[in-house]
Write an enzyme that holds these catalytic residues in place. Structure first.
Site, PDB file in Angstrom:
ATOM      1  N   SER A  25      77.519  15.744  88.671  1.00  0.00           N
ATOM      2  CA  SER A  25      78.114  15.901  87.333  1.00  0.00           C
ATOM      3  C   SER A  25      78.118  14.572  86.585  1.00  0.00           C
ATOM      4  O   SER A  25      78.742  14.433  85.546  1.00  0.00           O
ATOM      5  CB  SER A  25      79.533  16.453  87.437  1.00  0.00           C
ATOM      6  OG  SER A  25      80.337  15.629  88.246  1.00  0.00           O
ATOM      7  N   THR A 157      85.673  38.628  45.195  1.00  0.00           N
ATOM      8  CA  THR A 157      86.035  39.413  46.375  1.00  0.00           C
ATOM      9  C   THR A 157      84.825  40.301  46.636  1.00  0.00           C
ATOM     10  O   THR A 157      84.151  40.721  45.687  1.00  0.00           O
ATOM     11  CB  THR A 157      87.298  40.284  46.147  1.00  0.00           C
ATOM     12  OG1 THR A 157      87.018  41.212  45.102  1.00  0.00           O
ATOM     13  CG2 THR A 157      88.506  39.459  45.754  1.00  0.00           C
ATOM     14  N   HIS A 158      84.534  40.531  47.895  1.00  0.00           N
ATOM     15  CA  HIS A 158      83.306  41.257  48.283  1.00  0.00           C
ATOM     16  C   HIS A 158      82.056  40.576  47.729  1.00  0.00           C
ATOM     17  O   HIS A 158      81.032  41.219  47.532  1.00  0.00           O
ATOM     18  CB  HIS A 158      83.338  42.715  47.798  1.00  0.00           C
ATOM     19  CG  HIS A 158      84.628  43.421  48.091  1.00  0.00           C
ATOM     20  ND1 HIS A 158      84.825  44.168  49.228  1.00  0.00           N
ATOM     21  CD2 HIS A 158      85.797  43.462  47.404  1.00  0.00           C
ATOM     22  CE1 HIS A 158      86.055  44.661  49.215  1.00  0.00           C
ATOM     23  NE2 HIS A 158      86.661  44.233  48.123  1.00  0.00           N
ATOM     24  N   SER A 279      60.265  21.656  50.164  1.00  0.00           N
ATOM     25  CA  SER A 279      59.333  22.439  50.960  1.00  0.00           C
ATOM     26  C   SER A 279      57.966  21.778  50.881  1.00  0.00           C
ATOM     27  O   SER A 279      57.593  21.211  49.857  1.00  0.00           O
ATOM     28  CB  SER A 279      59.273  23.866  50.414  1.00  0.00           C
ATOM     29  OG  SER A 279      58.031  24.446  50.755  1.00  0.00           O
ATOM     30  N   LYS A 285      61.234  23.939  45.435  1.00  0.00           N
ATOM     31  CA  LYS A 285      62.348  24.207  46.339  1.00  0.00           C
ATOM     32  C   LYS A 285      63.173  22.984  46.702  1.00  0.00           C
ATOM     33  O   LYS A 285      62.668  21.889  46.836  1.00  0.00           O
ATOM     34  CB  LYS A 285      61.836  24.858  47.634  1.00  0.00           C
ATOM     35  CG  LYS A 285      61.394  26.285  47.387  1.00  0.00           C
ATOM     36  CD  LYS A 285      61.216  27.031  48.673  1.00  0.00           C
ATOM     37  CE  LYS A 285      62.530  27.442  49.233  1.00  0.00           C
ATOM     38  NZ  LYS A 285      62.356  28.294  50.410  1.00  0.00           N
ATOM     39  N   ASN A 287      65.987  22.805  49.640  1.00  0.00           N
ATOM     40  CA  ASN A 287      66.667  23.623  50.648  1.00  0.00           C
ATOM     41  C   ASN A 287      67.952  22.972  51.153  1.00  0.00           C
ATOM     42  O   ASN A 287      67.960  21.780  51.438  1.00  0.00           O
ATOM     43  CB  ASN A 287      65.723  23.861  51.834  1.00  0.00           C
ATOM     44  CG  ASN A 287      64.467  24.578  51.410  1.00  0.00           C
ATOM     45  OD1 ASN A 287      64.490  25.408  50.501  1.00  0.00           O
ATOM     46  ND2 ASN A 287      63.348  24.240  52.039  1.00  0.00           N
ATOM     47  N   GLU A 292      72.960  24.550  56.163  1.00  0.00           N
ATOM     48  CA  GLU A 292      72.459  25.615  57.045  1.00  0.00           C
ATOM     49  C   GLU A 292      72.621  25.226  58.514  1.00  0.00           C
ATOM     50  O   GLU A 292      73.053  26.025  59.344  1.00  0.00           O
ATOM     51  CB  GLU A 292      70.980  25.884  56.765  1.00  0.00           C
ATOM     52  CG  GLU A 292      70.720  26.545  55.429  1.00  0.00           C
ATOM     53  CD  GLU A 292      69.229  26.563  55.125  1.00  0.00           C
ATOM     54  OE1 GLU A 292      68.565  27.530  55.511  1.00  0.00           O
ATOM     55  OE2 GLU A 292      68.726  25.597  54.533  1.00  0.00           O
ATOM     56  N   GLN A 324      83.724  22.355  87.449  1.00  0.00           N
ATOM     57  CA  GLN A 324      82.892  21.237  87.000  1.00  0.00           C
ATOM     58  C   GLN A 324      82.111  21.613  85.731  1.00  0.00           C
ATOM     59  O   GLN A 324      81.709  20.754  84.966  1.00  0.00           O
ATOM     60  CB  GLN A 324      81.920  20.852  88.120  1.00  0.00           C
ATOM     61  CG  GLN A 324      81.047  19.665  87.810  1.00  0.00           C
ATOM     62  CD  GLN A 324      80.312  19.183  89.041  1.00  0.00           C
ATOM     63  OE1 GLN A 324      80.934  18.669  89.972  1.00  0.00           O
ATOM     64  NE2 GLN A 324      79.009  19.346  89.061  1.00  0.00           N
ATOM     65  N   LYS A 327      82.706  20.553  81.629  1.00  0.00           N
ATOM     66  CA  LYS A 327      82.421  19.327  80.867  1.00  0.00           C
ATOM     67  C   LYS A 327      81.285  19.415  79.859  1.00  0.00           C
ATOM     68  O   LYS A 327      81.461  19.001  78.706  1.00  0.00           O
ATOM     69  CB  LYS A 327      82.196  18.170  81.830  1.00  0.00           C
ATOM     70  CG  LYS A 327      83.474  17.822  82.550  1.00  0.00           C
ATOM     71  CD  LYS A 327      83.280  16.951  83.749  1.00  0.00           C
ATOM     72  CE  LYS A 327      84.486  17.030  84.627  1.00  0.00           C
ATOM     73  NZ  LYS A 327      84.515  18.272  85.466  1.00  0.00           N
TER      74      LYS A 327
HETATM   75  N1  ARG Z   1      82.938  16.531  89.812  1.00  0.00           N
HETATM   76  C1  ARG Z   1      84.030  17.380  90.145  1.00  0.00           C
HETATM   77  C2  ARG Z   1      84.450  18.182  88.905  1.00  0.00           C
HETATM   78  O1  ARG Z   1      84.022  17.837  87.857  1.00  0.00           O
HETATM   79  C3  ARG Z   1      85.166  16.552  90.608  1.00  0.00           C
HETATM   80  C4  ARG Z   1      86.100  17.272  91.509  1.00  0.00           C
HETATM   81  C5  ARG Z   1      85.438  17.581  92.801  1.00  0.00           C
HETATM   82  N2  ARG Z   1      86.363  18.133  93.742  1.00  0.00           N
HETATM   83  C6  ARG Z   1      85.954  18.757  94.822  1.00  0.00           C
HETATM   84  N3  ARG Z   1      86.848  19.244  95.605  1.00  0.00           N
HETATM   85  N4  ARG Z   1      84.679  18.867  95.121  1.00  0.00           N
HETATM   86  O2  ARG Z   1      85.164  19.138  88.963  1.00  0.00           O
END
Ligand code: ARG
Length: 470
Positions: A25, A157-158, A279, A285, A287, A292, A324, A327
């Site tokens: 991670s 409205t609408h 464009s 144009k 844009n 967007e 994990q 994140k």
């Molecule tokens: N990289 C792990 C996470 O983001 C850290 C915690 C890991 N804990 C474990 N018991 N393997 O969740």
């Protein structure tokens, strides 16, 4: 050292590269290395205070962590995927720098409470950035509103022309949405800024820790109540993700307005060159790409929320490695929301409004029909009947391709003898806007009150947006 080395003797072979790639991670959690170090320093200081390690040991761990932080900041730190995550990378380097004492840092702690604490700190800090950017956007919207109090455009409205409103009123509607987003952030900070450190793996610990002390050192307001909950829930990510999805939804609606308004059939805005593209084959144009894209990116941020909700929904207590996955989605949402809000502030600031086109649309849309109906009510006609009579007059004007205000009195009187010469004052568009002085209405005094209240609220938020309760 390989990961299996960290786990001790039970795992003999090294994990194959493919599995390592699958489980690491580091790409995500290295973003909160600084927060991880801060939490570790608080933990080490607490271990020293509680005499679980000696003061000297605590001191050398803390200065070792400072050294690691300097390496990370100056870019000399070398991240190793073999060490799986930010926590093990930092602890490993710490031990290289300070020697075996570094291995005492993890006393009474697990990566489960460690990651929850560091990530909470990171999430909380990132939300402060959203807040600062939102406050700037609200200020820009307020200033634009201030400068366009007299400009009238159709309110819809609408997406059908309904009643005339001031441009200030329209812009201030968005200011209110973003204001609630700021308040939502403050509200959820209250639940994010809680320290899980001391929950250990899941059940608490036999060491005589002082979680209140660590929480204070980290700068958190409160301490967890239940160790299993502390290490395993991720509502502290989900609530901010909802706040992010809501901000993006508000931005996306504003983008949609700008896109519609930039269409030549409306022609209400002139998008600044820096926020639009031409464009390659159609020279006429311009844009609205930035608007967007922002509308498009809102889908991804909303997806980040749904994605983590789905990850969480069937997880038994306590920590599971699924967590994990909290994140990458947050990092994506964080990056998108901070930048989007900042870009929107600049875009609004640079956008010009075409008052003539707005006024022409007001005239073309029979936006004074409600005024005529209300006028007839004033003359004693029941509202339903007044509505009906007005509808017939509108149909007649439409046939002749004129506005209600252009219709001769005799023609109007054919539909109702109650109508007299004073009707023309009532049909005036500015008057229609000016008469709506009810609370929060589009009348000039009601808009001034809104602006005053908004400014007072902004003043209470601190200059750079860094004020407030956190
Ligand atoms: N990289 C792990 C996470 O983001 C850290 C915690 C890991 N804990 C474990 N018991 N393997 O969740």
């Amino acid at each position: 050292m390989s990961t299996s080395g960290m786990w001790g003797g039970r795992f003999k072979g090294s994990i194959q590269g493919m599995v390592l790639e699958y489980t690491e991670s580091i790409e995500a959690d290295r973003h909160f290395a600084r927060q991880d170090i801060r939490c570790s320093k608080a933990h080490a200081a607490m271990l020293g205070r509680q005499q679980i390690i000696t003061d000297q040991e605590a001191q050398s761990i803390i200065s070792g962590l400072d050294a690691v932080e300097r390496e990370i900041e100056d870019g000399s730190f070398s991240w190793s995927r073999d060490l799986e995550d930010v926590h093990m990378n930092i602890e490993h380097r710490l031990t290289e720098i300070v020697g075996p004492v570094g291995k005492k840092l993890h006393t009474g702690r697990s990566r489960n409470d460690q990651v929850a604490t560091a990530f909470r700190l990171f999430v909380s800090e990132r939300m402060q950035e959203w807040r600062r950017n939102l406050l700037r956007l609200i200020r820009v919207l307020g200033d634009k509103a201030e400068g366009h109090r007299e400009v009238i455009l159709p309110g819809y409205t609408h997406l059908q022309p309904a009643q005339p409103v001031s441009l200030a009123q329209h812009l201030l509607a968005y200011a209110q949405m973003f204001r609630r987003d700021v308040e939502r952030i403050a509200d959820c900070q209250d639940r994010v800024r809680v320290s899980p450190l001391g929950a250990a793996a899941l059940a608490g610990t036999t060491y005589d820790l002082d979680p209140e002390y660590t929480a204070r050192e980290i700068g958190f307001d409160r301490v967890f109540a239940n160790s299993m909950d502390a290490v395993s829930d991720r509502d502290f990510v989900l609530e901010p993700l909802f706040a992010a999805g809501m901000i993006m939804t508000h931005l996306s609606r504003l983008c949609e307005e700008l896109i519609i308004w930039a269409n030549p059939n409306f022609g209400f805005v002139r998008l600044p060159d820096g926020f639009a593209t031409g464009s390659s084959i159609m020279p006429q144009k311009k844009n609205p790409d930035v608007a967007e894209l922002m509308r498009g990116k809102s889908g991804r941020v909303i997806g980040d929320l749904i994605s983590l909700l789905t990850t969480m929904k069937a997880l038994p207590l306590a920590y599971n490695r699924d967590l994990q996955e909290d994140k990458p989605g947050f990092l994506d949402a964080d990056y998108t929301v901070s930048l989007s809000v900042a870009v929107m502030a600049e875009m609004i600031e640079a956008t010009g409004f075409d008052e003539q086109r707005m006024y022409a649309a007001v005239r073309a849309g029979f936006l004074n029909a409600t005024e005529l109906a209300d006028y007839l009510v004033g003359k004693g006609l029941p509202f339903r009947q007044a509505h009906h009579v007005t509808g017939r007059i509108v149909a007649r004007a439409e046939e002749q391709n004129i506005g209600l205000e252009d219709m001769p009195l005799e023609q109007m009187q054919e539909h109702s003898p109650l109508i007299d010469d004073e009707v023309y004052a009532v049909l005036d568009y500015e008057t229609a806007v000016a008469r709506r002085e009810s609370r929060g209405g589009t009348g000039p005094r009601a808009v001034s009150t809104q602006l005053q209240e908004l400014r007072a609220w902004l003043d209470g938020q601190g200059d750079n947006g860094g004020g407030g309760s956190v």
